[in-house]
Design a protein around this motif. Structure first.
Motif, PDB file in Angstrom:
ATOM      1  N   GLU A  62       0.774  -1.154   0.156  1.00 24.34           N
ATOM      2  CA  GLU A  62       0.101   0.064   0.099  1.00 24.34           C
ATOM      3  C   GLU A  62       0.911   1.137  -0.171  1.00 24.34           C
ATOM      4  OE1 GLU A  62      -3.656  -1.733   2.278  1.00 24.34           O
ATOM      5  OE2 GLU A  62      -2.319  -0.908   3.681  1.00 24.34           O
ATOM      6  N   PHE A  63       1.949   1.249   0.799  1.00 25.29           N
ATOM      7  CA  PHE A  63       2.924   2.470   0.928  1.00 25.29           C
ATOM      8  C   PHE A  63       3.605   2.677  -0.518  1.00 25.29           C
ATOM      9  CE2 PHE A  63       6.895   4.313   1.579  1.00 25.29           C
ATOM     10  CZ  PHE A  63       6.585   5.401   2.357  1.00 25.29           C
ATOM     11  N   LEU A  64       3.990   1.649  -1.076  1.00 31.94           N
ATOM     12  CA  LEU A  64       4.563   1.647  -2.508  1.00 31.94           C
ATOM     13  C   LEU A  64       3.606   2.191  -3.519  1.00 31.94           C
ATOM     14  CD1 LEU A  64       7.130  -1.510  -2.155  1.00 31.94           C
ATOM     15  CD2 LEU A  64       7.735   1.058  -2.115  1.00 31.94           C
ATOM     16  N   LYS A  65       2.398   1.809  -3.338  1.00 33.68           N
ATOM     17  CA  LYS A  65       1.252   2.343  -4.460  1.00 33.68           C
ATOM     18  C   LYS A  65       0.993   3.970  -4.055  1.00 33.68           C
ATOM     19  CE  LYS A  65      -2.289   0.149  -3.645  1.00 33.68           C
ATOM     20  NZ  LYS A  65      -3.481  -0.757  -3.726  1.00 33.68           N
ATOM     21  N   GLY A  66       1.409   4.374  -2.958  1.00 32.03           N
ATOM     22  CA  GLY A  66       1.290   5.726  -2.703  1.00 32.03           C
ATOM     23  C   GLY A  66      -0.062   5.796  -1.892  1.00 32.03           C
ATOM     24  N   ASP A  67      -0.586   4.709  -1.511  1.00 37.60           N
ATOM     25  CA  ASP A  67      -1.745   4.848  -0.645  1.00 37.60           C
ATOM     26  C   ASP A  67      -1.583   4.924   0.768  1.00 37.60           C
ATOM     27  OD1 ASP A  67      -4.240   4.515   0.130  1.00 37.60           O
ATOM     28  OD2 ASP A  67      -4.864   2.469  -0.553  1.00 37.60           O
ATOM     29  N   TYR A  68      -1.054   6.103   1.269  1.00 33.30           N
ATOM     30  CA  TYR A  68      -0.488   6.401   2.607  1.00 33.30           C
ATOM     31  C   TYR A  68      -1.422   6.300   3.753  1.00 33.30           C
ATOM     32  CZ  TYR A  68       3.201   7.905  -0.476  1.00 33.30           C
ATOM     33  OH  TYR A  68       4.242   7.856  -1.417  1.00 33.30           O
ATOM     34  N   THR A  69      -2.684   6.304   3.432  1.00 32.40           N
ATOM     35  CA  THR A  69      -3.680   6.481   4.420  1.00 32.40           C
ATOM     36  C   THR A  69      -4.147   4.902   5.061  1.00 32.40           C
ATOM     37  OG1 THR A  69      -4.874   8.397   3.482  1.00 32.40           O
ATOM     38  CG2 THR A  69      -6.268   7.116   5.086  1.00 32.40           C
ATOM     39  N   ASN A  70      -4.094   4.157   3.716  1.00 30.76           N
ATOM     40  CA  ASN A  70      -4.337   2.610   4.038  1.00 30.76           C
ATOM     41  C   ASN A  70      -3.295   1.940   4.627  1.00 30.76           C
ATOM     42  OD1 ASN A  70      -7.288   2.362   3.518  1.00 30.76           O
ATOM     43  ND2 ASN A  70      -6.855   2.315   1.543  1.00 30.76           N
ATOM     44  N   ALA A  71      -2.202   2.325   4.062  1.00 29.60           N
ATOM     45  CA  ALA A  71      -0.797   1.734   4.733  1.00 29.60           C
ATOM     46  C   ALA A  71      -0.514   2.242   6.190  1.00 29.60           C
ATOM     47  CB  ALA A  71       0.483   2.370   3.608  1.00 29.60           C
ATOM     48  N   LEU A  72      -0.814   3.503   6.511  1.00 33.17           N
ATOM     49  CA  LEU A  72      -0.972   3.996   8.061  1.00 33.17           C
ATOM     50  C   LEU A  72      -1.779   3.043   8.729  1.00 33.17           C
ATOM     51  CD1 LEU A  72       0.235   6.078  10.061  1.00 33.17           C
ATOM     52  CD2 LEU A  72      -1.606   7.577   9.071  1.00 33.17           C
ATOM     53  N   ARG A  73      -3.095   2.930   8.213  1.00 35.48           N
ATOM     54  CA  ARG A  73      -4.041   1.913   9.099  1.00 35.48           C
ATOM     55  C   ARG A  73      -3.652   0.727   8.978  1.00 35.48           C
ATOM     56  NH1 ARG A  73      -8.190   2.581   5.556  1.00 35.48           N
ATOM     57  NH2 ARG A  73      -8.695   4.629   6.671  1.00 35.48           N
ATOM     58  N   SER A  74      -2.768   0.099   8.151  1.00 36.74           N
ATOM     59  CA  SER A  74      -2.310  -1.259   8.184  1.00 36.74           C
ATOM     60  C   SER A  74      -1.147  -1.431   9.019  1.00 36.74           C
ATOM     61  CB  SER A  74      -2.024  -1.688   6.720  1.00 36.74           C
ATOM     62  OG  SER A  74      -2.998  -1.789   5.902  1.00 36.74           O
ATOM     63  N   TYR A  75      -0.192  -0.629   9.103  1.00 37.64           N
ATOM     64  CA  TYR A  75       0.862  -0.439   9.956  1.00 37.64           C
ATOM     65  C   TYR A  75       0.414  -0.288  11.402  1.00 37.64           C
ATOM     66  CZ  TYR A  75       4.553  -0.267   6.292  1.00 37.64           C
ATOM     67  OH  TYR A  75       5.345  -0.690   5.301  1.00 37.64           O
ATOM     68  N   GLY A  76      -0.676   0.591  11.491  1.00 37.05           N
ATOM     69  CA  GLY A  76      -1.171   0.786  12.912  1.00 37.05           C
ATOM     70  C   GLY A  76      -2.004  -0.711  13.476  1.00 37.05           C
ATOM     71  N   LEU A  77      -2.500  -1.342  12.551  1.00 39.69           N
ATOM     72  CA  LEU A  77      -3.076  -2.628  13.259  1.00 39.69           C
ATOM     73  C   LEU A  77      -2.049  -3.626  13.224  1.00 39.69           C
ATOM     74  CD1 LEU A  77      -6.029  -3.042  10.359  1.00 39.69           C
ATOM     75  CD2 LEU A  77      -6.287  -2.415  13.147  1.00 39.69           C
ATOM     76  N   ILE A  78      -0.875  -3.483  12.894  1.00 38.10           N
ATOM     77  CA  ILE A  78       0.164  -4.470  13.158  1.00 38.10           C
ATOM     78  C   ILE A  78       0.794  -4.255  14.407  1.00 38.10           C
ATOM     79  CG2 ILE A  78       2.639  -5.048  12.455  1.00 38.10           C
ATOM     80  CD1 ILE A  78       1.909  -4.508   9.290  1.00 38.10           C
ATOM     81  N   LEU A  79       0.905  -2.892  14.643  1.00 34.23           N
ATOM     82  CA  LEU A  79       1.623  -2.245  15.882  1.00 34.23           C
ATOM     83  C   LEU A  79       0.573  -2.767  17.108  1.00 34.23           C
ATOM     84  CD1 LEU A  79       3.086   1.112  15.141  1.00 34.23           C
ATOM     85  CD2 LEU A  79       4.409  -0.760  15.781  1.00 34.23           C
ATOM     86  N   LYS A  80      -0.717  -2.853  17.036  1.00 32.17           N
ATOM     87  CA  LYS A  80      -1.600  -2.916  17.935  1.00 32.17           C
ATOM     88  C   LYS A  80      -1.323  -4.571  18.342  1.00 32.17           C
ATOM     89  CE  LYS A  80      -6.521  -3.839  18.689  1.00 32.17           C
ATOM     90  NZ  LYS A  80      -7.746  -4.183  18.087  1.00 32.17           N
ATOM     91  N   ASP A  81      -0.916  -5.529  17.452  1.00 32.85           N
ATOM     92  CA  ASP A  81      -0.471  -6.872  17.954  1.00 32.85           C
ATOM     93  C   ASP A  81       0.968  -7.087  18.296  1.00 32.85           C
ATOM     94  OD1 ASP A  81      -3.295  -7.706  17.762  1.00 32.85           O
ATOM     95  OD2 ASP A  81      -2.912  -8.223  15.684  1.00 32.85           O
ATOM     96  N   TYR A  82       1.871  -6.142  17.507  1.00 33.83           N
ATOM     97  CA  TYR A  82       3.310  -6.315  17.485  1.00 33.83           C
ATOM     98  C   TYR A  82       3.792  -4.919  17.976  1.00 33.83           C
ATOM     99  CZ  TYR A  82       2.297 -10.709  15.267  1.00 33.83           C
ATOM    100  OH  TYR A  82       1.920 -11.741  14.831  1.00 33.83           O
ATOM    101  N   PRO A  83       3.585  -4.207  19.247  1.00 28.81           N
ATOM    102  CA  PRO A  83       4.032  -2.819  19.500  1.00 28.81           C
ATOM    103  C   PRO A  83       5.316  -2.505  19.561  1.00 28.81           C
ATOM    104  CG  PRO A  83       3.006  -4.124  21.613  1.00 28.81           C
ATOM    105  CD  PRO A  83       3.001  -5.112  20.270  1.00 28.81           C
ATOM    106  N   THR A  84       6.205  -3.558  19.401  1.00 24.48           N
ATOM    107  CA  THR A  84       7.754  -3.280  19.411  1.00 24.48           C
ATOM    108  C   THR A  84       8.333  -3.448  18.174  1.00 24.48           C
ATOM    109  OG1 THR A  84       8.327  -5.555  20.092  1.00 24.48           O
ATOM    110  CG2 THR A  84       8.002  -3.852  21.809  1.00 24.48           C
ATOM    111  N   LEU A  85       7.431  -3.889  17.127  1.00 23.44           N
ATOM    112  CA  LEU A  85       7.979  -4.021  15.745  1.00 23.44           C
ATOM    113  C   LEU A  85       8.548  -2.834  14.890  1.00 23.44           C
ATOM    114  CD1 LEU A  85       8.427  -6.540  13.547  1.00 23.44           C
ATOM    115  CD2 LEU A  85       6.083  -6.055  12.723  1.00 23.44           C
ATOM    116  N   ASP A  86       9.857  -3.061  14.707  1.00 17.55           N
ATOM    117  CA  ASP A  86      10.473  -1.633  14.149  1.00 17.55           C
ATOM    118  C   ASP A  86       9.848  -1.407  12.813  1.00 17.55           C
ATOM    119  OD1 ASP A  86      11.863  -1.311  16.410  1.00 17.55           O
ATOM    120  OD2 ASP A  86      13.724  -2.178  15.747  1.00 17.55           O
ATOM    121  N   GLU A  87       9.696  -2.157  11.938  1.00 17.82           N
ATOM    122  CA  GLU A  87       9.278  -2.098  10.764  1.00 17.82           C
ATOM    123  C   GLU A  87       7.827  -1.450  10.500  1.00 17.82           C
ATOM    124  OE1 GLU A  87      10.153  -4.118   7.412  1.00 17.82           O
ATOM    125  OE2 GLU A  87      11.671  -5.055   8.076  1.00 17.82           O
ATOM    126  N   ALA A  88       7.122  -1.806  11.539  1.00 21.75           N
ATOM    127  CA  ALA A  88       5.683  -1.160  11.558  1.00 21.75           C
ATOM    128  C   ALA A  88       5.844   0.397  12.124  1.00 21.75           C
ATOM    129  CB  ALA A  88       4.679  -2.053  12.478  1.00 21.75           C
TER     130      ALA A  88
END
Length: 191
Positions: free
Chosen positions: A16-42
């Motif tokens: 999503e990020f590479l497509k330029g869909d930053y709003t959805n990428a932000l949402r997806s990374y946020g969901l990842i951080l919800k389950d993996y709060p220390t994940l650096d990539e997220a």
């Protein structure tokens, strides 16, 4: 969630990020951080997606740079975070440099802000008297459409119809075909 799901979620967010869909990428990374709060990539994904909403080129360049250094440097997250922080600081400093002279010109030039003019009107109790006192020595600085409409309406109400028409003719084009501004011609003509 298992490791595979984490990797799939990261792939989707990166896609999503590479497509330029930053709003959805932000949402997806946020969901990842919800389950993996220390994940650096997220975490980096959230920072860069947020930056991408504002500045696509900077976000993409930082993403590419992060991809290059993430496996080679232990402090890759800190490096990217530092770059983002310095970008924010630079933008803020540039904005202050640009805004301050405009503010200073309004404050110290030959003009008075419309809100300050209205304060004078209130303290003196008369729009007409206040305007007559300043009209040859001070410019009234109007910064938006609502102030313009109020000012022209007040001029017309106080008998300064010719002056109100002059302001409309000189400044009306700035508002295009805005119906509220065009309606001022009816107000000034008494219709």
């Amino acid at each position: 969630m298992g490791k595979v799901n984490q990797d799939l979620l990261l792939q989707r967010a990166e896609h999503e990020f590479l497509k330029g869909d930053y709003t959805n990428a932000l949402r997806s990374y946020g969901l990842i951080l919800k389950d993996y709060p220390t994940l650096d990539e997220a975490k980096i994904g959230v920072y860069l997606s947020d930056l991408g909403v504002e500045s696509e080129d900077e976000a993409q360049a930082l993403f590419d740079y992060y991809q290059l250094i993430k496996d080679e440097r232990e402090n890759a997250v800190d490096i990217i975070d530092g770059i983002i922080e310095s970008l924010d600081t630079s933008k803020q400093m540039i904005q202050e440099l640009l805004v301050d002279p405009v503010e200073e010109q309004v404050e110290y030039g030959d003009g008075i802000r419309y809100s300050d003019f209205l304060d004078l009107v209130e303290s003196r109790g008369s729009f007409k008297k206040t305007f007559e006192d300043i009209m040859f020595s001070t410019k009234v600085v109007i910064t938006n459409k609502d102030e313009f409409i109020d000012f022209v309406t007040q001029l017309s109400n106080e008998g300064f119809d010719e002056m109100a028409l002059g302001y409309l003719d000189a400044s009306g084009h700035l508002f295009g075909n805005d119906q509220d501004v065009l309606a001022l011609y009816h107000v000034v003509s008494g219709k």
